[in-house]
Every structure is written in structure tokens, then in C-alpha cells.
Design a protein around this motif. Sequence first.
Motif, PDB file in Angstrom:
ATOM      1  N   CYS A 198      -6.005  26.394  41.157  1.00 48.35           N
ATOM      2  CA  CYS A 198      -4.545  26.365  41.280  1.00 48.35           C
ATOM      3  C   CYS A 198      -4.040  24.928  41.191  1.00 48.35           C
ATOM      4  CB  CYS A 198      -4.119  27.017  42.592  1.00 48.35           C
ATOM      5  SG  CYS A 198      -2.341  27.175  42.800  1.00 48.35           S
ATOM      6  N   ALA A 199      -4.680  24.035  41.915  1.00 49.58           N
ATOM      7  CA  ALA A 199      -4.273  22.623  41.891  1.00 49.58           C
ATOM      8  C   ALA A 199      -4.487  22.013  40.507  1.00 49.58           C
ATOM      9  CB  ALA A 199      -5.040  21.836  42.950  1.00 49.58           C
ATOM     10  N   GLN A 200      -5.603  22.341  39.871  1.00 52.96           N
ATOM     11  CA  GLN A 200      -5.873  21.789  38.540  1.00 52.96           C
ATOM     12  C   GLN A 200      -4.884  22.307  37.508  1.00 52.96           C
ATOM     13  OE1 GLN A 200     -10.045  22.487  37.724  1.00 52.96           O
ATOM     14  NE2 GLN A 200     -10.521  20.439  38.445  1.00 52.96           N
ATOM     15  N   LEU A 201      -4.543  23.581  37.579  1.00 49.58           N
ATOM     16  CA  LEU A 201      -3.560  24.122  36.644  1.00 49.58           C
ATOM     17  C   LEU A 201      -2.187  23.479  36.872  1.00 49.58           C
ATOM     18  CD1 LEU A 201      -4.553  27.891  36.559  1.00 49.58           C
ATOM     19  CD2 LEU A 201      -4.782  26.216  34.712  1.00 49.58           C
ATOM     20  N   GLU A 202      -1.883  23.222  38.143  1.00 49.63           N
ATOM     21  CA  GLU A 202      -0.607  22.566  38.461  1.00 49.63           C
ATOM     22  C   GLU A 202      -0.551  21.172  37.830  1.00 49.63           C
ATOM     23  OE1 GLU A 202       3.095  22.941  39.845  1.00 49.63           O
ATOM     24  OE2 GLU A 202       1.587  24.486  40.101  1.00 49.63           O
ATOM     25  N   GLN A 203      -1.701  20.507  37.769  1.00 49.92           N
ATOM     26  CA  GLN A 203      -1.791  19.165  37.164  1.00 49.92           C
ATOM     27  C   GLN A 203      -2.102  19.225  35.669  1.00 49.92           C
ATOM     28  OE1 GLN A 203      -4.707  16.987  39.430  1.00 49.92           O
ATOM     29  NE2 GLN A 203      -3.800  17.629  41.374  1.00 49.92           N
ATOM     30  N   ARG A 204      -2.121  20.447  35.120  1.00 59.24           N
ATOM     31  CA  ARG A 204      -2.368  20.677  33.692  1.00 59.24           C
ATOM     32  C   ARG A 204      -3.744  20.180  33.254  1.00 59.24           C
ATOM     33  NH1 ARG A 204       1.903  22.356  30.848  1.00 59.24           N
ATOM     34  NH2 ARG A 204       1.268  21.316  28.934  1.00 59.24           N
ATOM     35  N   LYS A 205      -4.744  20.364  34.127  1.00 59.45           N
ATOM     36  CA  LYS A 205      -6.116  19.991  33.811  1.00 59.45           C
ATOM     37  C   LYS A 205      -6.882  21.214  33.335  1.00 59.45           C
ATOM     38  CE  LYS A 205      -6.539  16.087  36.940  1.00 59.45           C
ATOM     39  NZ  LYS A 205      -7.308  15.521  38.064  1.00 59.45           N
ATOM     40  N   SER A 206      -7.853  20.975  32.491  1.00 56.76           N
ATOM     41  CA  SER A 206      -8.673  22.052  31.945  1.00 56.76           C
ATOM     42  C   SER A 206      -9.995  22.156  32.693  1.00 56.76           C
ATOM     43  CB  SER A 206      -8.973  21.782  30.467  1.00 56.76           C
ATOM     44  OG  SER A 206      -7.791  21.726  29.733  1.00 56.76           O
ATOM     45  N   GLY A 207     -10.656  23.279  32.530  1.00 51.31           N
ATOM     46  CA  GLY A 207     -11.958  23.466  33.133  1.00 51.31           C
ATOM     47  C   GLY A 207     -12.492  24.837  32.799  1.00 51.31           C
ATOM     48  N   PHE A 208     -13.641  25.165  33.366  1.00 52.05           N
ATOM     49  CA  PHE A 208     -14.274  26.457  33.184  1.00 52.05           C
ATOM     50  C   PHE A 208     -14.475  27.093  34.543  1.00 52.05           C
ATOM     51  CE2 PHE A 208     -15.661  23.895  29.610  1.00 52.05           C
ATOM     52  CZ  PHE A 208     -15.427  24.746  28.542  1.00 52.05           C
ATOM     53  N   TYR A 209     -14.203  28.378  34.645  1.00 45.91           N
ATOM     54  CA  TYR A 209     -14.475  29.135  35.864  1.00 45.91           C
ATOM     55  C   TYR A 209     -15.609  30.087  35.540  1.00 45.91           C
ATOM     56  CZ  TYR A 209     -13.558  31.726  40.164  1.00 45.91           C
ATOM     57  OH  TYR A 209     -13.668  32.303  41.402  1.00 45.91           O
ATOM     58  N   TYR A 210     -16.740  29.886  36.162  1.00 51.76           N
ATOM     59  CA  TYR A 210     -17.943  30.650  35.889  1.00 51.76           C
ATOM     60  C   TYR A 210     -18.176  31.651  37.010  1.00 51.76           C
ATOM     61  CZ  TYR A 210     -22.943  31.567  35.397  1.00 51.76           C
ATOM     62  OH  TYR A 210     -24.166  32.169  35.279  1.00 51.76           O
ATOM     63  N   GLN A 211     -18.312  32.919  36.658  1.00 49.57           N
ATOM     64  CA  GLN A 211     -18.625  33.949  37.632  1.00 49.57           C
ATOM     65  C   GLN A 211     -19.944  34.594  37.224  1.00 49.57           C
ATOM     66  OE1 GLN A 211     -14.612  35.839  37.258  1.00 49.57           O
ATOM     67  NE2 GLN A 211     -14.891  36.040  39.460  1.00 49.57           N
ATOM     68  N   ARG A 212     -20.929  34.522  38.096  1.00 56.15           N
ATOM     69  CA  ARG A 212     -22.245  35.119  37.821  1.00 56.15           C
ATOM     70  C   ARG A 212     -22.249  36.520  38.415  1.00 56.15           C
ATOM     71  NH1 ARG A 212     -27.465  34.450  36.527  1.00 56.15           N
ATOM     72  NH2 ARG A 212     -29.064  35.225  37.953  1.00 56.15           N
TER      73      ARG A 212
ATOM     74  N   TYR B 261     -23.430  37.901  43.297  1.00 57.60           N
ATOM     75  CA  TYR B 261     -22.083  37.633  42.794  1.00 57.60           C
ATOM     76  C   TYR B 261     -21.736  36.217  43.201  1.00 57.60           C
ATOM     77  CZ  TYR B 261     -22.326  42.690  43.094  1.00 57.60           C
ATOM     78  OH  TYR B 261     -22.725  43.994  43.004  1.00 57.60           O
ATOM     79  N   ARG B 262     -21.442  35.385  42.241  1.00 60.38           N
ATOM     80  CA  ARG B 262     -21.193  33.978  42.546  1.00 60.38           C
ATOM     81  C   ARG B 262     -20.126  33.436  41.603  1.00 60.38           C
ATOM     82  NH1 ARG B 262     -26.381  31.111  41.675  1.00 60.38           N
ATOM     83  NH2 ARG B 262     -25.539  30.548  39.673  1.00 60.38           N
ATOM     84  N   SER B 263     -19.260  32.596  42.119  1.00 57.41           N
ATOM     85  CA  SER B 263     -18.233  31.954  41.305  1.00 57.41           C
ATOM     86  C   SER B 263     -18.349  30.449  41.462  1.00 57.41           C
ATOM     87  CB  SER B 263     -16.833  32.384  41.762  1.00 57.41           C
ATOM     88  OG  SER B 263     -16.687  33.768  41.622  1.00 57.41           O
ATOM     89  N   GLU B 264     -18.209  29.739  40.355  1.00 59.22           N
ATOM     90  CA  GLU B 264     -18.265  28.284  40.384  1.00 59.22           C
ATOM     91  C   GLU B 264     -17.222  27.720  39.435  1.00 59.22           C
ATOM     92  OE1 GLU B 264     -22.249  26.918  39.635  1.00 59.22           O
ATOM     93  OE2 GLU B 264     -23.069  28.598  40.754  1.00 59.22           O
ATOM     94  N   LEU B 265     -16.746  26.543  39.737  1.00 65.54           N
ATOM     95  CA  LEU B 265     -15.744  25.871  38.921  1.00 65.54           C
ATOM     96  C   LEU B 265     -16.357  24.640  38.288  1.00 65.54           C
ATOM     97  CD1 LEU B 265     -12.771  25.543  38.053  1.00 65.54           C
ATOM     98  CD2 LEU B 265     -12.434  24.244  40.145  1.00 65.54           C
ATOM     99  N   TYR B 266     -16.149  24.490  36.997  1.00 62.66           N
ATOM    100  CA  TYR B 266     -16.642  23.320  36.271  1.00 62.66           C
ATOM    101  C   TYR B 266     -15.455  22.641  35.592  1.00 62.66           C
ATOM    102  CZ  TYR B 266     -21.176  25.490  36.948  1.00 62.66           C
ATOM    103  OH  TYR B 266     -22.290  26.048  37.504  1.00 62.66           O
TER     104      TYR B 266
END
Length: 157
Positions: A120-134, A142-147
Motif C-alpha cells: 500500500c505504501a509503495q503504491l502510494e509512492q508509485r513504486k514498482s515491485g513483485f508480490y510473490y505468493q507460494r 501458503y506464503r506471501s513475500e514482497l520483492y
Amino acid sequence: MANHLHYLLNEWYPERDNAEWVLGTVYETEGPCYRKAGAMMLFSSLGQQLGMLSGGCLESDIQRHAKKVMMTGEACTLTYDSQDEDDLSFQLGIGCGGTVHIMLQPIHAGNGYLSLDVICAQLEQRKSGFYYQRIVTNGAEYRSELYPLREDSPARG
């Protein structure tokens, strides 16, 4: 999808500690489906539903399963097959002719909000990334990680 996710997270973020929350994610589809892999929806213990995981036909059943996730604190996976005569979506005469696989995960401070607060904070700052859900359905992992992308990454933009 980023704008959709940004909207969902902006609605969820101020309420994140005022109710129990579950993240629903379409992680696989087969055949024609209303929503594709990566679609997300948030469910609260107060009955709020943010987003959609189907054309609106499965959300009440998914909400029922989300309540179980809130009670147990354990993630689960669901499969809706509109071609299977024994499946709920077939029995109700709804669906798009395909199969939708959904993961439901509890969201709370104890699991770092599944990094959704950071996204949420990164999108607010218009930053990109990957959200990985295993997802491991039978092994129950079940695991979620942010890159986040590095500032100098050529994919940023």
C-alpha cells in the motif's frame, strides 16, 4: 491491476486493525473465467468485501470460507469448477465454463499483514515491485513475500 490493488489496499489499510481480514487470491484458472490469476479480494469479519474474485456469483460462498479462515487462523484453498455437476457453481447454474482456484489467507499484525501494508505504501509512492505468493495445496504451505524493484532497475517505470 495496480490501480485496482491500490484502491483495495487504500480501503483496507485504515481498517486493518478494526476487524479480522482475509485475502482471497485467484492463483490459477482453467478455461474461460471472469477473473484471471492474480485477482485479489479482501473480506472482513464485519462483512466488508473489497474487490471481486468472480463475476459476483461465487463471492458469498467464498465469504463463508473466509469466515472459517478467520476462526481457525489457517489459510486454505478453494476450487470452483463450473463444468463439474457436483460443484456449487454448476449446481447454481452460474459460472463461465472454467475452473477457478482460490487461496484464502488471514491478514493480521502477527503475519506482517502479508506485506499488504508495505505494498500500500509503495503504491502510494508509485513504486514498482513483485508480490510473490507460494501455494502448495496438498502440502499446505501458503506464503506471501514482497520483492520491491531496486531504484536503478530498468524494469521500473
